[in-house]
Design a protein around this motif. Structure first.
Motif, PDB file in Angstrom:
ATOM      1  N   PHE A 257      39.045  33.690  32.644  1.00 53.05           N
ATOM      2  CA  PHE A 257      39.922  32.554  32.393  1.00 53.05           C
ATOM      3  C   PHE A 257      41.017  32.865  31.363  1.00 53.05           C
ATOM      4  N   HIS A 258      40.870  33.978  30.647  1.00 56.57           N
ATOM      5  CA  HIS A 258      41.845  34.292  29.600  1.00 56.57           C
ATOM      6  C   HIS A 258      42.753  35.473  29.966  1.00 56.57           C
ATOM      7  N   ILE A 259      42.708  35.923  31.217  1.00 56.27           N
ATOM      8  CA  ILE A 259      43.573  37.026  31.636  1.00 56.27           C
ATOM      9  C   ILE A 259      45.027  36.560  31.688  1.00 56.27           C
ATOM     10  N   ASP A 260      45.910  37.320  31.040  1.00 59.91           N
ATOM     11  CA  ASP A 260      47.341  37.017  31.053  1.00 59.91           C
ATOM     12  C   ASP A 260      48.094  37.843  32.085  1.00 59.91           C
ATOM     13  N   GLU A 261      47.640  39.084  32.299  1.00 60.26           N
ATOM     14  CA  GLU A 261      48.297  39.967  33.264  1.00 60.26           C
ATOM     15  C   GLU A 261      47.252  40.849  33.941  1.00 60.26           C
ATOM     16  N   ILE A 262      47.515  41.210  35.190  1.00 55.46           N
ATOM     17  CA  ILE A 262      46.709  42.205  35.899  1.00 55.46           C
ATOM     18  C   ILE A 262      47.667  43.288  36.370  1.00 55.46           C
TER      19      ILE A 262
END
Length: 245
Positions: free
Chosen positions: A211-216
């Motif tokens: 839920f806290h991923i900003d970029e992949i």
């Protein structure tokens, strides 16, 4: 008033010893002595036992730090942190035999010293708790939270507040938005206990909160400006996992 952790420094380079003492004092610990020679250590410990021993391996004289640690262990069980400028395999294997709590390689930064002491204090507290009431760490990992020991109390860390968890040898560092917590557990053990959909291990050293991923990106994800590596196979699993939650 909380009693300060007492630390004894055994180091024959007095400039280094004085610098360590100053840093430890600023961090809130009590330095009960600086001793340059191995032969002088046991009499002081018998008079005033420290909570932690900061011990240079390469002491001058008939006894080096490892020899001294063996002698001390015959009478006392004092958590020992080795300081060393020589990290060759022979010294390392000799040092392992006395079960040190940490190694600090010279030259070291203030943060290296701080983390080694903090991890040692945390391990001491966990060991004391288990001795007193036989509490297993399994009791501290719940479905929605982890209880982390902080000095003489347990602090609740909500799973939803965790950004990512980073392995540090036999410890884990739990990164939240405004604070970090140390937990005495391997990442593997923690992964087995944290049966939560939004937490996923994407690297041998990292569990992340989806839920806290900003970029992949191709080879990493970004959480709170931290680039965390991920393999192509695990990236595929990550994308599939995200679609399910």
């Amino acid at each position: 008033m909380e009693e300060k952790i007492k630390i004894l420094i055994v180091e024959d380079e007095m400039i280094i010893a004085a610098n360590i003492s100053l840093q430890l004092t600023h961090l809130g610990y009590e330095v009960i002595g600086i001793i340059p020679r191995a032969e002088e250590v046991l009499p002081l410990i018998r008079a005033q036992q420290p909570d932690i021993l900061l011990l240079d391996i390469n002491l001058k004289g008939d006894l080096d730090g490892i020899d001294l640690a063996h002698l001390i262990q015959k009478e006392f069980k004092i958590p020992t942190i080795f300081l060393t400028a020589n990290s060759d395999e022979t010294h390392f294997n000799r040092a392992k035999a006395v079960n040190p709590y940490a190694f600090i390689s010279k030259p070291f930064k203030k943060l290296d010293l701080q983390r080694a002491i903090e991890l040692t204090v945390l391990r001491i507290e966990e060991e004391n708790t288990k001795k007193e009431n036989g509490v297993s760490e399994e009791n501290f990992v719940l479905s929605d939270a982890i209880f982390v020991r902080s000095h003489d109390k347990m602090v609740k860390v909500n799973i939803q507040d965790i950004l990512y968890i980073e392995a540090e040898r036999n410890y884990c560092k739990i990164h939240c938005k405004d604070k970090e917590h140390l937990l005495v557990a391997t990442l593997k053990d923690l992964e087995e206990k944290l049966l939560v959909n939004n937490l996923m291990r994407i690297h041998r050293s990292f569990i992340i909160n989806l839920f806290h991923i900003d970029e992949i990106a191709n080879s990493h994800v970004v959480i709170a400006k931290k680039a965390i590596p991920i393999s192509a196979d695990l990236k595929k699993q990550l994308l599939q996992h995200i679609q399910k939650i």
